[in-house]
Design a protein around this motif. Structure first.
Motif, PDB file in Angstrom:
ATOM      1  N   GLY A 155      37.016  64.010 117.598  1.00 48.13           N
ATOM      2  CA  GLY A 155      35.880  64.914 117.689  1.00 48.13           C
ATOM      3  C   GLY A 155      36.248  66.330 118.085  1.00 48.13           C
ATOM      4  O   GLY A 155      35.368  67.186 118.218  1.00 48.13           O
ATOM      5  N   GLN A 156      37.553  66.595 118.239  1.00 45.97           N
ATOM      6  CA  GLN A 156      38.002  67.944 118.564  1.00 45.97           C
ATOM      7  C   GLN A 156      38.675  68.587 117.349  1.00 45.97           C
ATOM      8  O   GLN A 156      39.015  67.910 116.386  1.00 45.97           O
ATOM      9  N   PHE A 157      38.860  69.898 117.426  1.00 41.43           N
ATOM     10  CA  PHE A 157      39.534  70.645 116.376  1.00 41.43           C
ATOM     11  C   PHE A 157      40.938  71.033 116.840  1.00 41.43           C
ATOM     12  O   PHE A 157      41.160  71.305 118.017  1.00 41.43           O
ATOM     13  N   ASP A 168      24.147  69.472 119.534  1.00 43.24           N
ATOM     14  CA  ASP A 168      22.747  69.568 119.131  1.00 43.24           C
ATOM     15  C   ASP A 168      22.466  70.927 118.498  1.00 43.24           C
ATOM     16  O   ASP A 168      21.390  71.159 117.942  1.00 43.24           O
ATOM     17  N   ILE A 169      23.453  71.816 118.595  1.00 42.49           N
ATOM     18  CA  ILE A 169      23.316  73.149 117.995  1.00 42.49           C
ATOM     19  C   ILE A 169      24.226  73.294 116.783  1.00 42.49           C
ATOM     20  O   ILE A 169      23.816  73.804 115.737  1.00 42.49           O
ATOM     21  N   ILE A 170      25.483  72.839 116.922  1.00 38.46           N
ATOM     22  CA  ILE A 170      26.435  72.907 115.809  1.00 38.46           C
ATOM     23  C   ILE A 170      26.999  71.521 115.530  1.00 38.46           C
ATOM     24  O   ILE A 170      27.574  70.889 116.423  1.00 38.46           O
ATOM     25  N   GLU A 171      26.821  71.063 114.312  1.00 35.72           N
ATOM     26  CA  GLU A 171      27.399  69.796 113.871  1.00 35.72           C
ATOM     27  C   GLU A 171      28.873  70.041 113.570  1.00 35.72           C
ATOM     28  O   GLU A 171      29.212  70.934 112.792  1.00 35.72           O
ATOM     29  N   PRO A 172      29.807  69.298 114.205  1.00 35.40           N
ATOM     30  CA  PRO A 172      31.242  69.575 114.037  1.00 35.40           C
ATOM     31  C   PRO A 172      31.699  69.648 112.585  1.00 35.40           C
ATOM     32  O   PRO A 172      32.460  70.538 112.211  1.00 35.40           O
ATOM     33  N   TYR A 173      31.253  68.720 111.760  1.00 38.28           N
ATOM     34  CA  TYR A 173      31.709  68.714 110.378  1.00 38.28           C
ATOM     35  C   TYR A 173      31.158  69.910 109.608  1.00 38.28           C
ATOM     36  O   TYR A 173      31.757  70.384 108.649  1.00 38.28           O
ATOM     37  N   PHE A 174      29.992  70.393 110.028  1.00 39.99           N
ATOM     38  CA  PHE A 174      29.436  71.596 109.403  1.00 39.99           C
ATOM     39  C   PHE A 174      30.342  72.788 109.692  1.00 39.99           C
ATOM     40  O   PHE A 174      30.612  73.605 108.798  1.00 39.99           O
ATOM     41  N   LEU A 175      30.822  72.871 110.920  1.00 35.87           N
ATOM     42  CA  LEU A 175      31.757  73.944 111.265  1.00 35.87           C
ATOM     43  C   LEU A 175      33.047  73.787 110.466  1.00 35.87           C
ATOM     44  O   LEU A 175      33.597  74.783 109.971  1.00 35.87           O
ATOM     45  N   TRP A 176      33.537  72.559 110.323  1.00 37.15           N
ATOM     46  CA  TRP A 176      34.751  72.330 109.538  1.00 37.15           C
ATOM     47  C   TRP A 176      34.561  72.798 108.099  1.00 37.15           C
ATOM     48  O   TRP A 176      35.460  73.417 107.514  1.00 37.15           O
ATOM     49  N   ARG A 214      53.518  83.017 106.608  1.00 37.32           N
ATOM     50  CA  ARG A 214      54.217  82.089 105.709  1.00 37.32           C
ATOM     51  C   ARG A 214      53.517  80.723 105.650  1.00 37.32           C
ATOM     52  O   ARG A 214      54.126  79.681 105.805  1.00 37.32           O
ATOM     53  N   ASN A 215      52.215  80.798 105.447  1.00 33.34           N
ATOM     54  CA  ASN A 215      51.425  79.566 105.389  1.00 33.34           C
ATOM     55  C   ASN A 215      50.514  79.563 104.160  1.00 33.34           C
ATOM     56  O   ASN A 215      49.395  79.062 104.210  1.00 33.34           O
ATOM     57  N   GLY A 216      51.015  80.141 103.075  1.00 28.28           N
ATOM     58  CA  GLY A 216      50.241  80.152 101.847  1.00 28.28           C
ATOM     59  C   GLY A 216      48.980  80.989 101.929  1.00 28.28           C
ATOM     60  O   GLY A 216      47.996  80.699 101.240  1.00 28.28           O
ATOM     61  N   GLU A 217      48.999  82.036 102.775  1.00 32.77           N
ATOM     62  CA  GLU A 217      47.829  82.901 102.971  1.00 32.77           C
ATOM     63  C   GLU A 217      46.611  82.107 103.444  1.00 32.77           C
ATOM     64  O   GLU A 217      45.470  82.454 103.132  1.00 32.77           O
ATOM     65  N   LYS A 218      46.871  81.055 104.222  1.00 31.12           N
ATOM     66  CA  LYS A 218      45.785  80.218 104.739  1.00 31.12           C
ATOM     67  C   LYS A 218      46.004  79.940 106.215  1.00 31.12           C
ATOM     68  O   LYS A 218      47.099  80.123 106.742  1.00 31.12           O
ATOM     69  N   ILE A 219      44.954  79.458 106.867  1.00 37.03           N
ATOM     70  CA  ILE A 219      45.079  78.996 108.241  1.00 37.03           C
ATOM     71  C   ILE A 219      44.988  77.468 108.237  1.00 37.03           C
ATOM     72  O   ILE A 219      44.191  76.884 107.498  1.00 37.03           O
ATOM     73  N   SER A 220      45.808  76.833 109.024  1.00 34.78           N
ATOM     74  CA  SER A 220      45.799  75.371 109.115  1.00 34.78           C
ATOM     75  C   SER A 220      44.891  74.965 110.272  1.00 34.78           C
ATOM     76  O   SER A 220      45.199  75.202 111.441  1.00 34.78           O
ATOM     77  N   ILE A 221      43.760  74.374 109.928  1.00 39.57           N
ATOM     78  CA  ILE A 221      42.786  73.934 110.927  1.00 39.57           C
ATOM     79  C   ILE A 221      42.178  72.628 110.453  1.00 39.57           C
ATOM     80  O   ILE A 221      41.982  72.433 109.246  1.00 39.57           O
ATOM     81  N   ALA A 222      41.910  71.710 111.378  1.00 40.96           N
ATOM     82  CA  ALA A 222      41.371  70.404 110.988  1.00 40.96           C
ATOM     83  C   ALA A 222      40.499  69.837 112.092  1.00 40.96           C
ATOM     84  O   ALA A 222      40.671  70.155 113.276  1.00 40.96           O
ATOM     85  N   TYR A 223      39.566  69.009 111.687  1.00 43.23           N
ATOM     86  CA  TYR A 223      38.661  68.316 112.607  1.00 43.23           C
ATOM     87  C   TYR A 223      39.142  66.879 112.750  1.00 43.23           C
ATOM     88  O   TYR A 223      39.350  66.189 111.741  1.00 43.23           O
ATOM     89  N   ARG A 224      39.329  66.444 113.973  1.00 47.79           N
ATOM     90  CA  ARG A 224      39.900  65.120 114.228  1.00 47.79           C
ATOM     91  C   ARG A 224      38.837  64.032 114.184  1.00 47.79           C
ATOM     92  O   ARG A 224      37.942  63.980 115.041  1.00 47.79           O
ATOM     93  N   THR A 225      38.924  63.160 113.175  1.00 45.64           N
ATOM     94  CA  THR A 225      38.009  62.025 113.079  1.00 45.64           C
ATOM     95  C   THR A 225      38.718  60.714 113.394  1.00 45.64           C
ATOM     96  O   THR A 225      38.062  59.714 113.663  1.00 45.64           O
ATOM     97  N   GLY A 226      40.042  60.722 113.353  1.00 45.82           N
ATOM     98  CA  GLY A 226      40.812  59.506 113.631  1.00 45.82           C
ATOM     99  C   GLY A 226      41.108  59.360 115.108  1.00 45.82           C
ATOM    100  O   GLY A 226      40.493  60.002 115.971  1.00 45.82           O
ATOM    101  N   ALA A 227      42.075  58.508 115.407  1.00 49.42           N
ATOM    102  CA  ALA A 227      42.450  58.256 116.798  1.00 49.42           C
ATOM    103  C   ALA A 227      43.054  59.514 117.426  1.00 49.42           C
ATOM    104  O   ALA A 227      43.511  60.424 116.723  1.00 49.42           O
ATOM    105  N   ASP A 228      43.048  59.560 118.757  1.00 56.39           N
ATOM    106  CA  ASP A 228      43.651  60.685 119.469  1.00 56.39           C
ATOM    107  C   ASP A 228      45.087  60.890 119.013  1.00 56.39           C
ATOM    108  O   ASP A 228      45.806  59.927 118.719  1.00 56.39           O
TER     109      ASP A 228
END
Length: 256
Positions: free
Chosen positions: A134-136, A174-182, A144-158
């Motif tokens: 449930g954390q990011f 109740d204000i921001i749904e995590p997957y919506f932010l992802w 040198r990352n393909g002009e992208k940022i590497s960010i992910a939402y953790r749905t699996g085990a810690d």
């Protein structure tokens, strides 16, 4: 030496060739020859089936990309319907270290916005940061990352990530749904934003302050969940179709 069918140039699987040979031993050459003839007759059809399955899969994947673009475009249009708000008040930085080595799973983060096996594991993993379910997690370095940022939402085990990574959580779901932010940070537009806001000389960094300054359109939580649900339905259908086609293709391949 491969067992090649002389009429179809089809390489028979060893187990199938052995079965034919065993049949020849028990039933006689004529019946074994009949089996071989049947295989020769059906081989072209099987090859056509495999080709058709591959073609359908490619078409399905080709259709998937525009559908995903439509979904991303819809997310993009939300900023014209709802006021943009900085996410800083709704997120909290996490800095939990794996000091007791209780978390065994070490992960990296790809620029495709998913967790993956790490390219290397630290010798002293006690300093690694823990990403709870449930954390990011995100790689602050964007160079040198393909002009992208590497960010992910953790749905699996810690899991743990490099101590150089950032980890945060949403403080009020109740204000921001995590997957919506992802979904918002997975857009190409956010990649460009993160690269533009990154700073440094040899190694450009998208730091915590910049993350907090990120703006997000925040519709009602019900609307966010509805958008996320529709997104998951789309992704699940695409995945299911690809799995089904792959299974059919595999089945046809295993016949010969």
């Amino acid at each position: 030496m491969p067992n090649v069918n002389p009429r179809t140039n089809l390489t028979l699987k060893p187990e199938l060739h052995d079965l034919i040979q065993e049949t020849a031993d028990h039933l006689g050459l004529k019946r074994a020859q009949l089996i071989t003839n049947l295989l020769e007759e059906f081989a072209p059809q099987l090859e056509k089936m495999c080709f058709a399955f591959r073609e359908i899969k490619e078409q399905n994947e080709a259709k998937a990309a525009p559908l995903m673009q439509v979904c991303q475009s819809y997310i993009q249009e939300l900023k014209h319907k709802y006021p943009l708000q900085e996410i800083g008040p709704y997120i909290e930085e996490c800095d939990e270290r794996n000091v007791d080595l209780s978390v065994r799973l070490s992960q990296g983060i790809a620029n495709t916005k998913v967790f993956q096996a790490p390219k290397q594991v630290a010798l002293n993993s006690k300093s690694d940061k823990i990403v709870r379910t449930g954390q990011f997690g995100y790689n602050r370095a964007t160079t040198r990352n393909g002009e992208k940022i590497s960010i992910a939402y953790r749905t699996g085990a810690d899991c743990t990530v490099s101590s150089a990574y950032g980890v945060f959580k949403i403080t009020n779901e109740d204000i921001i749904e995590p997957y919506f932010l992802w979904m918002w940070v997975s857009r190409p537009e956010f990649d460009r934003y993160a690269r533009f806001k990154s700073h440094g000389s040899a190694r450009e960094i998208f730091d915590w302050g910049e993350m907090c300054d990120t703006e997000l359109p925040i519709p009602s939580i019900e609307k966010q969940k509805e958008i996320v649900k529709e997104y998951h339905i789309l992704v699940d259908r695409i995945t299911l179709n690809n799995q089904l086609i792959s299974k059919l293709e595999e089945t046809a391949q295993n016949i010969y």
